[in-house]
Scaffold this motif. Structure first.
Motif, short mmCIF file in Angstrom:
data_model
loop_
_atom_site.label_atom_id
_atom_site.label_comp_id
_atom_site.label_asym_id
_atom_site.label_seq_id
_atom_site.Cartn_x
_atom_site.Cartn_y
_atom_site.Cartn_z
N THR A 92 -0.49 -2.37 7.48
CA THR A 92 0.12 -3.60 7.82
C THR A 92 1.08 -4.29 6.94
OG1 THR A 92 -1.95 -4.17 8.81
CG2 THR A 92 -0.51 -6.15 8.81
N ARG A 149 11.90 1.82 1.26
CA ARG A 149 10.43 2.53 0.83
C ARG A 149 10.20 2.43 -0.77
NH1 ARG A 149 9.67 3.44 6.18
NH2 ARG A 149 9.87 5.30 6.97
N PHE A 178 -4.03 -1.23 6.86
CA PHE A 178 -3.71 -0.48 5.53
C PHE A 178 -2.05 -0.34 5.97
CE2 PHE A 178 -2.75 2.81 2.55
CZ PHE A 178 -3.51 2.74 1.60
N HIS A 203 0.79 -1.23 -0.06
CA HIS A 203 0.05 0.02 -0.08
C HIS A 203 0.87 1.05 -0.05
CE1 HIS A 203 -3.19 -2.71 2.32
NE2 HIS A 203 -3.18 -2.93 1.19
N LEU A 229 4.26 4.49 10.43
CA LEU A 229 3.13 4.75 11.18
C LEU A 229 1.89 3.99 11.04
CD1 LEU A 229 3.54 8.43 9.95
CD2 LEU A 229 4.49 7.56 12.23
N GLY A 284 0.96 5.32 1.52
CA GLY A 284 0.26 5.88 2.33
C GLY A 284 0.48 7.30 2.27
N CYS A 285 1.96 7.79 2.15
CA CYS A 285 2.05 9.24 2.15
C CYS A 285 2.80 9.68 0.95
CB CYS A 285 2.84 9.47 3.23
SG CYS A 285 4.69 9.03 3.13
N THR A 315 6.63 -0.16 2.54
CA THR A 315 7.97 -0.98 2.69
C THR A 315 8.04 -2.36 2.09
OG1 THR A 315 8.23 0.31 4.70
CG2 THR A 315 9.50 -1.78 4.36
N THR A 345 4.27 2.77 4.88
CA THR A 345 3.22 1.80 4.72
C THR A 345 3.74 0.74 3.29
OG1 THR A 345 1.57 3.12 5.44
CG2 THR A 345 1.04 1.54 3.50
N GLY A 395 7.81 9.04 1.73
CA GLY A 395 8.68 8.35 2.51
C GLY A 395 8.62 8.62 4.08
N VAL A 396 7.53 9.00 4.55
CA VAL A 396 7.38 9.25 6.02
C VAL A 396 6.69 8.29 6.70
CG1 VAL A 396 6.44 10.74 7.86
CG2 VAL A 396 7.62 11.54 5.84
N CYS A 397 5.76 7.42 6.08
CA CYS A 397 4.57 6.47 6.87
C CYS A 397 5.26 5.13 6.88
CB CYS A 397 3.52 6.73 6.20
SG CYS A 397 2.85 5.76 4.62
N CYS A 431 8.11 3.94 -2.42
CA CYS A 431 7.63 5.26 -2.94
C CYS A 431 8.69 6.10 -3.19
CB CYS A 431 6.62 5.99 -2.20
SG CYS A 431 7.29 6.60 -0.48
#
Lengths: 825, 286, 159
Positions: free
Chosen positions: C105, C60, C103, C39, C135, C41-42, C51, C49, C45-47, C62
């Motif tokens: 996870t 990451r 999301f 998924h 996050l 998320g941001c 990975t 999700t 590169g911050v969240c 993204c």
């Protein structure tokens, strides 16, 4: 029908709270999880169709401006671009977006003539890929004529002329003002020995789920219908409003829910993405996806939350008895007003918290400013009211020199006083607040911590304890919206939820939810309740979600209502089915239908469990043996086994037409106590949790594990709201933190490592099994407790906390000011 | 949030990379991309051409050379963080890594790329200043070495010319007996610093022989505080002296305000963190 | 727009594709390979999700262009276990309620896979350190830590 104040409808509870339940009350593993854990859950962006096109928007760089000119010609020529729309063009295709404000403040899917906040769409592009769509957006030239920008909510009260966002509502940004006195406010204040006064500030944060909003629309030329896949809720409640915006007959729209990657209110009802995707889908004749990107999610998602200034006064007796609570509230709604001041009606459901307070005065001033508009966020305004009443109670304790727990105990509504009507007219169904407090103190080891804290302070450390005793009203009925409709129109009075249950010929049970998954555990809840109702193993149950074509009247999750409401709907549908099942079983077992019961996947005769028929055999009979039924004329005994049930709110009454009270509108009253020990570093403004304990009373629990999930998750949301999250706009209306680098969601490093959770179960006398809601969790309790803990830690410096968020910068500033003052004294 | 298009060159060797940079005056180096790609995703950066150096070998190393560490520019953060050589020869750098980003970003982000990005709130530039590291830059025309003090020029600005590739960073080994301190306050763990203070300290008996102090997050680049350093020299290394150094640091800087920290906050932090970093350094002088 | 030819192996399956240089690895995985378990998320590169594991290391997706993954071995959530036969970490998350909306996870799981490879029995603090860049808005994190410790226990042979 208008009811008198004090009228309490009779309970419709069929399933009494009781011992010995087999599935309810168990921490069952979630049935949603296997597909989600293996990457097979389908979220909004996972929807895909061949030939699908993508939308991106041009975002306004101005906070407030007239749109003078838009040139889209270069964008249109870019290879891969399929269509471009300006606000003017979109306004010809579709109407204003849905709104509940009265009178309506209209918003358009693409701003037309005027932009009212940074990030508002001024044009949109549909292209072969999101990449190309964004390339094209960069080529669109927009000329703005800047207008005066309104940012500060108190200054917004005085806006005139060009600074007014919606001049059609008058020469003011004060979009709604209401003043109510519930009970003898003046008299109670006159009788007070002491009045505590504070100006309190609650900052703008937002639910900010990890998944943004998104929709994919498919236009079917043959049937002239739209199918829209979207991660929204409430589509089976008000989804038809999107058809109104699209100017199509309501039955030419089918809304299909996807999983939602979190909402916390932010996806309560999405309209921008479905409308945008749909208008382009029809124009380009291909499926179209519009997924908000992260920047749009903070700039223009219609889901910022309460941004309030309170001038609050609490009238007390010398002995700490509370008499009256009066407040003037200025709330910054941003550029539009989708839910009106629903967040304030909500707060009035539990405005006095767990305390006996004889009267309440409320003066709400809702202002519009050049910001992303407010929507819903976990608490829907009540979390703010919790912060305010608890800060006032702490202040009263300090000013009256009464222990802050003692003053709470003195004013708690007592267990024998329920059902209890508060001055606003709402009812508290049941509760035991001392028990929750005592249990919390025990889990925290409050006495032990008091000693430790005293020692640590002697060693020069800044350590403090905070405790808040707050409510979580659950199960709204929507009637409170009526209170603010000053044109006299009646508000909505029913917010039901529904369930369809089918037992197939082989005895397997299918439950159809008419509300979506938005991060809660709807399939698990429904499975546990259905398993309980039919005494079948959960592995025999399958839960799915309806679209609007097949959907029944269902409000959906929100306001901690889902578990109570869907359980009511299941019990209702199961009752219909069981009546039929018992008739058939009685015939098959040659017994009396009244003597039947469900047990271990069978229907058996009470007291003679060996006389039984399996649900599987019975279902086969029900489907295929109609002519073998006892009474061919019995209208109940149609072939098959299916039932639907629409469960209306368990206990609600209409507001008073003269607005002397609001009626019962949010009565299933959960309660919680949050407590923590923190250590503050006054030199850097940082703090750390040394301990955290919370106890919730959400009535009878269906699944303690998932309830604790809401408690702990809510705590961390609350920590964010209280300390780090702030959708902040500078004086030019420019947002300073549109990305998650600056909008600081708490990471694991900011969360307490070991939150101890406890439970008290005070059953509701009105809901099935005595359940109460608990979905909004710790966010309803953490902020006031944390404010108190930090204030307590900094007590040696005399710091007072009246404003959130308690960022490192603010804590440091408070310490600096206190030290400067001390040095000057 | 998708990046704008760019021309892409995959370099197979250092020569290949510098030739590509020389050939195209719009070309920019793509190393780990952990800052650059984030900026490109929001279109805050729209480079015309990227020279991807991830495929080239020979720039991913940490070795001891000429009395110091030589770190290849393409060495990933996580490698530096875990390096026994770094812990031995520059424990200050190892400690800074306790504050730098998160695992997945460190797996990809590079030591050299981070320094060339020159974020004013980044940790490593301050470490480079205090350790008086030097930067080896290579272009098609040849190599040159730039001292850390001359390398950082402003927000995202360095002394490296467009056609130059940073290939190595040299960090002198910790002199025997030198203590070090790294103290940071950031909004959340792993975020860029609001302020961080980086110091090294050498004692002669109980007096300060030499102190070096750098701050990050308080200017358009990481900065040394020479006047504060000079005022420490020769004085007894006491808590009072460190407190005075903190107060001097507060006055020596001229920070800007942003959402997370205003001028007053940064000055407060400069004072506190300088004192704390010096105290920590003193405890490690051995 | 010029395209680059890349070869990547994802969850053991080799893919040869032509991609625009600017195509993010996250979009390549999700849209070009239709592996939507990862998924986003941001998008900056911050969240954490998004990975995934690239050559065994968390990354990451993204903040990576697909062209940069040429020749790499990638593992996504789809490469762990199935609903019928879960990976021990997935089992741990299920038992300990390590997810609500689910999301974030995938990123949590892939980060945890890397952690347990290096440290089969991590302490609470070690798990918290490993997850510091991921996050979650739902759980409050505590049950995620428990889930990973439970997954580790199963992997070590516990029941």
């Amino acid at each position: 029908m208008v009811q008198n104040r004090g009228y309490i409808p009779k309970s419709r509870q069929r399933e009494k709270p009781r011992e010995g339940l087999k599935y309810i009350g168990k921490s069952m593993k979630r049935v949603e999880d296997p597909r989600i854990l293996t990457g097979k859950g389908v979220y909004a962006d996972d929807i895909s169709f061949p030939e699908m096109a993508h939308v991106a928007i041009v975002k306004s760089s101005h906070a407030h401006a007239r749109i003078k000119r838009i040139d889209t010609s270069k964008a249109e020529k870019l290879p891969g671009v399929l269509a471009v729309l300006t606000g003017a063009q979109a306004a010809e295709i579709c109407g204003p977006l849905p709104t509940w404000s009265s009178p309506p403040v209209f918003q358009r899917v693409i701003a037309h003539e005027r932009v009212r906040h940074v990030g508002e769409a001024v044009a949109a592009v549909c292209a072969e890929s999101r990449y190309i769509a964004e390339d094209a957006c960069d080529l669109i030239e927009v000329e703005y004529e800047p207008l005066p920008v309104v940012v500060d909510p108190e200054e917004a009260l005085n806006s005139r002329g060009d600074a007014v966002l919606h001049p059609e509502h008058g020469n003011t940004n004060l979009i709604l003002e209401s003043k109510f006195d519930f009970g003898p406010v003046k008299e109670d204040f006159a009788a007070a020995d002491h009045v505590v006064k504070r100006r309190l500030r609650w900052p703008r944060s937002g639910g900010t789920p990890m998944e943004t909003n998104g929709a994919t629309a498919v236009w079917d030329e043959g049937s002239q219908r739209f199918t829209i896949h979207v991660n929204s809720s409430m589509y089976n409640f008000v989804g038809w409003m999107i058809a109104d915006t699209l100017k199509i007959p309501h039955h030419k729209l089918n809304i299909v829910p996807t999983l939602a990657g979190g909402s916390f209110g932010a996806k309560l009802f999405l309209y921008k993405q479905p409308v945008m995707a749909a208008i382009f889908a029809k124009i380009v004749g291909r499926p179209v996806k519009y997924l908000e990107d992260r920047m749009e999610a903070s700039l223009t998602n219609d889901a910022h939350a309460s941004d309030r200034v309170y001038y609050a006064e609490l009238a007390c007796k010398k002995d700490g008895t509370f008499l009256s609570f009066r407040q003037r509230i200025i709330d910054d709604y941003g550029a539009y007003f989708q839910y009106g001041v629903g967040q304030h009606g909500n707060a009035l459901a539990q405005v006095v918290g767990p305390y006996k307070i004889n009267s309440v005065g409320v003066h709400v001033q809702a202002v519009l400013t050049n910001k992303n508009q407010q929507g819903a966020y976990r608490g829907f305004g009540s979390e703010v009211a919790n912060f305010v009443i608890e800060r006032m109670v702490d202040a009263a304790a300090e000013e009256l020199k009464i222990d802050f727990l003692e003053i709470r105990r003195r004013n708690f509504i007592q267990p024998d006083q329920f059902p209890y009507l508060i001055p606003t007219g709402n009812m508290y169904d049941s509760g035991d607040y001392e028990k929750v407090l005592d249990e919390t103190l025990k889990i925290l080891d409050y006495k032990g911590w008091q000693k430790k804290v005293a020692e640590m302070r002697k060693a020069g450390r800044y350590v403090g304890i905070g405790i808040a005793t707050t409510h979580e009203r659950s199960v709204f009925s929507s009637t409170e919206f009526w209170m603010w409709n000053l044109d006299g129109k009646i508000g909505w009075t029913s917010s039901p939820d529904s369930m369809s249950i089918k037992i197939d010929p082989r005895g397997r049970i299918y439950g159809t939810l008419h509300s979506p998954f938005w991060g809660n555990s709807p399939e698990t809840v429904a499975t546990q309740v259905i398993a309980e109702q039919f005494q079948v193993d959960p592995s025999n149950i399958e839960i799915t979600y309806s679209d609007t074509d097949k959907g029944l009247h269902s409000t959906g999750p929100g306001g901690s209502r889902f578990t109570v409401m869907v359980t009511g709907a299941i019990v209702g549908a199961a009752a219909i089915l069981k009546k039929k099942i018992y008739k058939i079983a009685a015939h098959m077992l040659e017994a009396n239908p009244d003597d039947m019961e469900m047990r271990d996947g069978h229907v058996s005769v009470k007291g003679a469990p060996q006389k039984k028929v399996s649900l599987q055999d019975l279902a086969f009979h029900a489907y295929y043996m109609r002519l073998s039924m006892p009474d061919p004329e019995d209208p109940d005994l149609t072939s098959g086994l299916d039932a639907t049930y629409v469960y209306d709110h368990p206990v609600t009454t209409l507001p008073d037409p003269k607005r002397e009270h609001m009626g019962i509108f949010y009565p299933i009253m959960g309660h919680m106590c949050h407590s923590m020990v923190v250590e503050v570093d006054p030199e850097t403004g940082q703090f750390t949790f040394l301990d955290y304990a919370c106890v919730h009373d959400s009535g009878v629990m269906i699944n303690p594990m998932t309830l604790e999930g809401h408690m702990r998750g809510g705590v961390v949301n609350g920590i964010g709201s209280a300390t780090s999250e702030h959708y902040y706009y500078d004086k030019n209306g420019q947002p300073t933190n549109t990305l998650l680098t600056d909008y600081l969601l708490p990471s694991i490093s900011e969360a307490p490592a070991n939150m101890k959770c406890g439970h008290v179960e005070t059953p509701s006398p009105f809901t099935e099994y005595g359940i109460k809601g608990g979905g909004e969790g710790g966010r309803m309790g953490t902020p006031p407790a944390l404010a108190q803990a930090i204030e307590d830690a900094l007590r040696p410096l005399g710091v007072k906390i009246t404003e959130l968020p308690l960022t490192q910068k603010r804590i440091r500033q408070l310490v600096r000011e206190a030290q400067t003052k001390r040095a000057a004294d | 949030m998708k990046p704008a298009p760019f021309r892409y060159v995959r370099a197979r060797s250092v020569d290949d990379a510098v030739a590509a940079l020389a050939r195209d005056s719009e070309a920019k180096v793509l190393a780990g991309g952990q800052s650059l790609i984030a900026m490109m995703n929001v279109r805050a950066a729209k480079p015309d051409c990227l020279v991807d150096i991830n495929a080239l070998s020979g720039l991913d190393y940490i070795k001891v050379k000429d009395g110091g560490l030589a770190i290849g520019a393409l060495t990933r953060h996580e490698t530096v963080k875990r390096s026994a050589l770094v812990k031995e020869h520059c424990p200050l750098l190892a400690e800074a890594y306790e504050w730098i980003a998160h695992r997945a970003v460190r797996n990809r982000g590079t030591f050299g790329g981070n320094l060339c990005h020159a974020d004013p709130a980044s940790e490593n530039p301050a470490v480079a200043l205090v350790t008086e590291a030097s930067f080896v830059l290579k272009s098609a025309k040849g190599e040159r070495t730039v001292a850390a003090g001359d390398f950082f020029k402003g927000v995202y600005q360095t002394a490296a010319r467009q056609d130059e590739l940073l290939i190595e960073v040299r960090i002198p080994s910790r002199p025997k007996g030198q203590g070090w301190g790294f103290v940071e306050v950031s909004p959340r763990k792993g975020d860029f610093a609001m302020t961080a203070t980086v110091v090294t300290l050498e004692l002669a008996g109980s007096n300060v022989k030499a102190a070096k102090i750098a701050l990050t997050g308080v200017s358009d680049r990481a900065i040394r505080l020479p006047s504060v350093e000079a005022a420490l020299a020769g004085k007894p290394a006491t808590e009072d002296l460190f407190r005075a150094a903190g107060e001097a640091a507060r006055k020596a800087i001229n920070p800007s305000s942003d959402f997370h920290a205003d001028d007053a906050m940064r000055r407060d932090l400069a004072s506190t963190l300088t004192r704390r970093a010096l105290t920590a350094a003193k405890s490690r002088c051995a | 727009m010029n395209k680059e030819k890349i070869t990547v192996t994802v969850n053991g399956r080799k893919h040869e594709k032509e991609v625009e240089p600017r195509r993010l690895l996250s979009d390549f995985i999700r849209e070009d390979l239709r592996l939507t378990g990862t998924h986003v998320g941001c998008e900056h590169g911050v969240c954490g999700t998004c990975t995934v594991l690239v050559n065994g290391k968390s990354q990451r997706s993204c903040l990576t262009f697909a062209v940069m993954a040429d020749g790499a071995e990638i593992q996504t959530i789809e490469g762990l276990g199935t609903a019928e036969k879960m990976h021990p970490l997935q089992q741990g998350f299920w038992e300990k309620h390590g997810l609500q909306c689910g999301f974030c996870t995938p990123g949590m799981l892939m980060t945890a896979v890397e952690l347990l490879k290096e440290n089969p029995n991590p302490s609470v603090d070690e798990v918290r350190e490993a997850l510091s860049g991921n996050l979650c808005r739902c759980t409050g994190y505590q049950t995620i830590v428990e889930s990973i410790q439970r997954g580790a226990e199963i992997m070590r042979g516990g029941k």
